[in-house]
Design a protein around this motif. Structure first.
Motif, PDB file in Angstrom:
ATOM      1  N   ILE A 147       5.598 -15.965  10.072  1.00  0.00           N
ATOM      2  CA  ILE A 147       6.330 -15.489   8.894  1.00  0.00           C
ATOM      3  C   ILE A 147       7.718 -15.027   9.323  1.00  0.00           C
ATOM      4  O   ILE A 147       7.841 -14.209  10.239  1.00  0.00           O
ATOM      5  CB  ILE A 147       5.588 -14.317   8.214  1.00  0.00           C
ATOM      6  CG1 ILE A 147       4.200 -14.771   7.742  1.00  0.00           C
ATOM      7  CG2 ILE A 147       6.402 -13.766   7.052  1.00  0.00           C
ATOM      8  CD1 ILE A 147       3.349 -13.645   7.173  1.00  0.00           C
ATOM      9  N   GLY A 162       1.410 -12.730  10.791  1.00  0.00           N
ATOM     10  CA  GLY A 162       1.432 -14.190  10.694  1.00  0.00           C
ATOM     11  C   GLY A 162       0.073 -14.845  10.819  1.00  0.00           C
ATOM     12  O   GLY A 162      -0.030 -16.066  10.838  1.00  0.00           O
ATOM     13  N   GLY A 257       4.001 -11.555  -2.348  1.00  0.00           N
ATOM     14  CA  GLY A 257       4.456 -10.443  -1.504  1.00  0.00           C
ATOM     15  C   GLY A 257       5.777 -10.726  -0.805  1.00  0.00           C
ATOM     16  O   GLY A 257       6.616  -9.845  -0.682  1.00  0.00           O
ATOM     17  N   ASN A 259       7.985 -13.712  -1.147  1.00  0.00           N
ATOM     18  CA  ASN A 259       9.047 -14.441  -1.868  1.00  0.00           C
ATOM     19  C   ASN A 259       9.863 -15.351  -0.939  1.00  0.00           C
ATOM     20  O   ASN A 259      11.075 -15.230  -0.838  1.00  0.00           O
ATOM     21  CB  ASN A 259       9.945 -13.379  -2.548  1.00  0.00           C
ATOM     22  CG  ASN A 259      11.002 -13.944  -3.481  1.00  0.00           C
ATOM     23  OD1 ASN A 259      12.011 -13.290  -3.720  1.00  0.00           O
ATOM     24  ND2 ASN A 259      10.804 -15.142  -3.991  1.00  0.00           N
TER      25      ASN A 259
ATOM     26  N   ASN B 133       6.576  -0.674   9.808  1.00  0.00           N
ATOM     27  CA  ASN B 133       5.862  -1.761   9.127  1.00  0.00           C
ATOM     28  C   ASN B 133       4.891  -1.113   8.151  1.00  0.00           C
ATOM     29  O   ASN B 133       3.921  -0.472   8.567  1.00  0.00           O
ATOM     30  CB  ASN B 133       5.111  -2.636  10.133  1.00  0.00           C
ATOM     31  CG  ASN B 133       6.066  -3.445  10.978  1.00  0.00           C
ATOM     32  OD1 ASN B 133       6.636  -4.421  10.510  1.00  0.00           O
ATOM     33  ND2 ASN B 133       6.278  -3.006  12.206  1.00  0.00           N
ATOM     34  N   ILE B 147       7.316  -3.688   0.416  1.00  0.00           N
ATOM     35  CA  ILE B 147       6.909  -4.075   1.771  1.00  0.00           C
ATOM     36  C   ILE B 147       8.064  -3.803   2.718  1.00  0.00           C
ATOM     37  O   ILE B 147       9.186  -4.251   2.492  1.00  0.00           O
ATOM     38  CB  ILE B 147       6.542  -5.574   1.829  1.00  0.00           C
ATOM     39  CG1 ILE B 147       5.362  -5.868   0.892  1.00  0.00           C
ATOM     40  CG2 ILE B 147       6.220  -5.991   3.258  1.00  0.00           C
ATOM     41  CD1 ILE B 147       5.003  -7.341   0.803  1.00  0.00           C
ATOM     42  N   ALA B 149       9.164  -4.278   6.660  1.00  0.00           N
ATOM     43  CA  ALA B 149       8.842  -4.948   7.928  1.00  0.00           C
ATOM     44  C   ALA B 149      10.032  -4.782   8.853  1.00  0.00           C
ATOM     45  O   ALA B 149      11.181  -4.913   8.412  1.00  0.00           O
ATOM     46  CB  ALA B 149       8.548  -6.428   7.676  1.00  0.00           C
ATOM     47  N   ASN B 150       9.780  -4.461  10.104  1.00  0.00           N
ATOM     48  CA  ASN B 150      10.866  -4.176  11.059  1.00  0.00           C
ATOM     49  C   ASN B 150      11.831  -3.135  10.494  1.00  0.00           C
ATOM     50  O   ASN B 150      13.036  -3.217  10.725  1.00  0.00           O
ATOM     51  CB  ASN B 150      11.651  -5.455  11.405  1.00  0.00           C
ATOM     52  CG  ASN B 150      10.793  -6.479  12.122  1.00  0.00           C
ATOM     53  OD1 ASN B 150       9.783  -6.144  12.728  1.00  0.00           O
ATOM     54  ND2 ASN B 150      11.193  -7.741  12.053  1.00  0.00           N
ATOM     55  N   GLN B 152      12.905  -2.729   7.570  1.00  0.00           N
ATOM     56  CA  GLN B 152      13.718  -3.172   6.435  1.00  0.00           C
ATOM     57  C   GLN B 152      12.828  -3.452   5.238  1.00  0.00           C
ATOM     58  O   GLN B 152      11.743  -4.006   5.392  1.00  0.00           O
ATOM     59  CB  GLN B 152      14.437  -4.477   6.773  1.00  0.00           C
ATOM     60  CG  GLN B 152      15.402  -4.385   7.920  1.00  0.00           C
ATOM     61  CD  GLN B 152      16.007  -5.739   8.234  1.00  0.00           C
ATOM     62  OE1 GLN B 152      15.324  -6.753   8.182  1.00  0.00           O
ATOM     63  NE2 GLN B 152      17.280  -5.754   8.560  1.00  0.00           N
ATOM     64  N   ILE B 153      13.322  -3.114   4.055  1.00  0.00           N
ATOM     65  CA  ILE B 153      12.588  -3.492   2.853  1.00  0.00           C
ATOM     66  C   ILE B 153      12.752  -5.000   2.662  1.00  0.00           C
ATOM     67  O   ILE B 153      13.821  -5.544   2.899  1.00  0.00           O
ATOM     68  CB  ILE B 153      13.116  -2.694   1.633  1.00  0.00           C
ATOM     69  CG1 ILE B 153      12.159  -2.805   0.462  1.00  0.00           C
ATOM     70  CG2 ILE B 153      14.518  -3.109   1.221  1.00  0.00           C
ATOM     71  CD1 ILE B 153      11.127  -1.752   0.411  1.00  0.00           C
ATOM     72  N   LEU B 154      11.660  -5.677   2.282  1.00  0.00           N
ATOM     73  CA  LEU B 154      11.763  -7.118   2.066  1.00  0.00           C
ATOM     74  C   LEU B 154      12.167  -7.399   0.613  1.00  0.00           C
ATOM     75  O   LEU B 154      11.610  -6.823  -0.314  1.00  0.00           O
ATOM     76  CB  LEU B 154      10.444  -7.808   2.374  1.00  0.00           C
ATOM     77  CG  LEU B 154       9.920  -7.680   3.803  1.00  0.00           C
ATOM     78  CD1 LEU B 154       8.729  -8.609   4.012  1.00  0.00           C
ATOM     79  CD2 LEU B 154      11.003  -7.989   4.832  1.00  0.00           C
ATOM     80  N   ALA B 161      10.186 -10.120  -3.608  1.00  0.00           N
ATOM     81  CA  ALA B 161       9.227  -9.681  -2.585  1.00  0.00           C
ATOM     82  C   ALA B 161       8.611  -8.332  -2.965  1.00  0.00           C
ATOM     83  O   ALA B 161       9.251  -7.522  -3.635  1.00  0.00           O
ATOM     84  CB  ALA B 161       9.897  -9.603  -1.225  1.00  0.00           C
ATOM     85  N   GLY B 162       7.370  -8.117  -2.563  1.00  0.00           N
ATOM     86  CA  GLY B 162       6.695  -6.856  -2.822  1.00  0.00           C
ATOM     87  C   GLY B 162       5.919  -6.822  -4.132  1.00  0.00           C
ATOM     88  O   GLY B 162       5.374  -5.784  -4.504  1.00  0.00           O
ATOM     89  N   GLY B 257      -1.355 -11.070   7.206  1.00  0.00           N
ATOM     90  CA  GLY B 257      -0.034 -11.672   7.343  1.00  0.00           C
ATOM     91  C   GLY B 257       1.005 -10.720   7.921  1.00  0.00           C
ATOM     92  O   GLY B 257       1.824 -11.108   8.730  1.00  0.00           O
ATOM     93  N   LEU B 258       0.947  -9.426   7.526  1.00  0.00           N
ATOM     94  CA  LEU B 258       2.050  -8.507   7.818  1.00  0.00           C
ATOM     95  C   LEU B 258       1.756  -7.481   8.909  1.00  0.00           C
ATOM     96  O   LEU B 258       2.668  -6.901   9.470  1.00  0.00           O
ATOM     97  CB  LEU B 258       2.444  -7.756   6.537  1.00  0.00           C
ATOM     98  CG  LEU B 258       3.037  -8.648   5.451  1.00  0.00           C
ATOM     99  CD1 LEU B 258       3.006  -7.955   4.104  1.00  0.00           C
ATOM    100  CD2 LEU B 258       4.466  -9.027   5.811  1.00  0.00           C
ATOM    101  N   ASN B 259       0.485  -7.228   9.177  1.00  0.00           N
ATOM    102  CA  ASN B 259       0.083  -6.317  10.267  1.00  0.00           C
ATOM    103  C   ASN B 259       0.789  -4.954  10.184  1.00  0.00           C
ATOM    104  O   ASN B 259       1.449  -4.524  11.122  1.00  0.00           O
ATOM    105  CB  ASN B 259       0.374  -7.023  11.601  1.00  0.00           C
ATOM    106  CG  ASN B 259      -0.127  -6.296  12.837  1.00  0.00           C
ATOM    107  OD1 ASN B 259       0.385  -6.510  13.928  1.00  0.00           O
ATOM    108  ND2 ASN B 259      -1.115  -5.439  12.696  1.00  0.00           N
ATOM    109  N   GLU B 261       1.496  -0.827   9.914  1.00  0.00           N
ATOM    110  CA  GLU B 261       0.989   0.363  10.606  1.00  0.00           C
ATOM    111  C   GLU B 261       0.359   1.331   9.604  1.00  0.00           C
ATOM    112  O   GLU B 261      -0.593   2.031   9.911  1.00  0.00           O
ATOM    113  CB  GLU B 261       2.160   1.043  11.318  1.00  0.00           C
ATOM    114  CG  GLU B 261       1.766   2.209  12.174  1.00  0.00           C
ATOM    115  CD  GLU B 261       2.955   2.743  12.972  1.00  0.00           C
ATOM    116  OE1 GLU B 261       4.024   2.090  12.986  1.00  0.00           O
ATOM    117  OE2 GLU B 261       2.802   3.820  13.569  1.00  0.00           O
TER     118      GLU B 261
END
Lengths: 324, 324
Positions: A147, A162, A257, A259, B133, B147, B149-150, B152-154, B161-162, B257-259, B261
């Protein structure tokens, strides 16, 4: 050898793929060496170093032409330190891959997992070109995934992001998966899963082309199923529909989720091409939000076995940019 | 007013929440003004500017104490330009929110959608503190999500997204959703969905406490359901189980998919607390990969209605850092 190149390395259980790649993502030369899994894989880093050295000589250049190495490996990896916790197919356990390979080659090394670098390759110069929000799914013996969001590959908190293959497609009554769960997407949409479903269904439809094939060869491949579906076989089409339903639903749910701009389907099963792609997309549109479906394009992966080495080079390039 | 503060703004259909927030994410002062939706919401930016001005005077400071504004708004937004394509509840259509508010206030403005800034708030100083995350789910009248990730908001390719609420939980036979699909998670796990399921089930179990309640008040709330479940009511527990099954499955599939925390559950329904959290987590562990479940912690959101203004301030802070 006048230009500066990255080295992309893609380590698999039987072969290691290598390539010198330009800063624009073009392969200058690519080759393979066998994966030496003897003595828990301890010779692999030296083998890679020698292979790179020899290729430089062959091209009448030297290591000064190489900028750095980006490498994909299977197993559980700490991407920051390039430490491999475990890679069963290779034999590594608690192996400091980055450190060892840097020692052997004198070049800076960046490590990620093999599914992720394939996704990065497709993003850079393959079917995902130009998209910074990308879902990559590899339908092979298993189902792998990568991803990319905001142009970055997602790792998650402990490197598991991923894992699209372990999306639970059947909450109850699914087939057992290698991961220990049941009903994972991998048990349905991998080459193995498609073959299993077809074999189970043959009894239901004795007039199918697939029954004759099963008697003759004692097995059915996913290619058999797609060929028979293209020839209008009812049973084969019901297998393709079942597989596409679960792929379309899983990808739509991930896309609601994430996009993404593109969904890239690779691996052996993807050779079925448009028959598969159209069937997945039809299901996807049922389950994705209208605006999510509008923003998303389905593509068959274009880089094939080169995706890993090109993605490795991309990884190396990012790291040079990031540390400058 | 000696310190420098960010202004967090959270625009809703009936009220606009505002706060001055320190660079560490602490609220100095917070207040609300009504949302003036007359004339397609054209007065809102001026109202916000005046509210900020008056609050500065009240605190015997001036706008020089304010660094910049971070704002959340409902609807379809271009986050880069701060342009609102459409926000039905407010009345905006093709409204240049960032530009207008910058003109009115003289401060730099960063815009994102309301679900996203709530997620950012929880990440900064709330239940998600320290996690880069993060999945945030808001169980209210609808089901919202964010969401991260890293760190940052996706947003995805077109700002969708989200949208966890539109995860398709029932591929066939689900209830109709406001989005036009059927069987979305929102139709099951929102306050509205829980109430609907309970009312539908009452006929099955005439001895339930809920039946008496339904006759008395002519409706059932999600609080009624959780209260009855805590009191051991069989029907109420079957509703809680159904809701938790779908939430646990959807969150596990997104997490494979996103793993993440942390998974942070907010909104009115989350007031049910541990009863809900434990039930979701039990289902989550059935469907998430072992290592994904190990890496992930469930939390009830802690910032309540302040999440948006704190997240707005975080957004403003990031933008200052990014443009420096």
């Amino acid at each position: 050898m006048l230009d500066k190149w990255y080295v992309g390395v893609d380590i698999g259980g039987t072969t290691i793929k290598l390539a010198f790649v330009t800063t624009e993502g073009e392969i200058v030369t690519k080759w393979e060496i066998p994966t030496n899994t003897s003595e828990d894989g301890k010779h692999i880093t030296k083998d890679i170093a020698i292979a790179i050295e020899e290729k430089c000589q062959e091209l009448e250049g030297n290591k000064a032409n190489l900028i750095s190495i980006g490498l994909g490996a299977p197993g559980f990896i700490n991407m920051e330190t390039g430490f491999i916790y475990q890679a069963v197919n290779i034999g590594w356990k608690d192996f400091p891959l980055k450190e060892e390979l840097e020692k052997e080659t004198g070049l800076s090394v960046t490590v990620d997992n093999d599914a992720n670098i394939a996704a990065l390759g497709e993003m850079w110069t393959g079917a995902g070109e130009g998209a910074s929000n990308l879902l990559c799914v590899t339908l092979g013996t298993g189902v792998g995934g990568g991803i990319i969001a905001n142009g970055q590959i997602l790792h998650g908190v402990n490197g598991m992001a991923g894992e699209i293959g372990h999306y639970t497609s059947l909450a109850e009554g699914g087939a057992p998966c290698n991961c220990g769960k049941t009903g994972c997407l991998e048990t349905i949409a991998s080459a193995t899963g498609i073959s299993r479903i077809a074999i189970e269904k043959v009894a239901e439809e004795p007039t199918s082309i697939l029954q004759a094939k099963l008697y003759e060869f004692n097995t059915l491949t996913s290619k058999d199923v797609f060929d028979a579906a293209a020839a209008g076989d009812k049973l084969a089409n019901s297998v393709v529909n079942e597989v596409s339903f679960h792929l379309g639903l899983a990808l739509a749910n991930l896309s609601n989720g994430l996009n993404p701009e593109k969904i890239v389907i690779g691996g052996g099963v993807s050779k079925a091409g448009d028959v598969l792609l159209n069937a997945i997309e039809r299901q996807f549109k049922r389950f994705a939000l209208g605006r999510v479906a509008e923003g998303c394009e389905f593509k068959i992966a274009t880089l094939g076995n080169d995706a890993g080495v090109i993605g490795g080079a991309w990884l190396a390039k990012q790291n040079v940019v990031a540390t400058k």
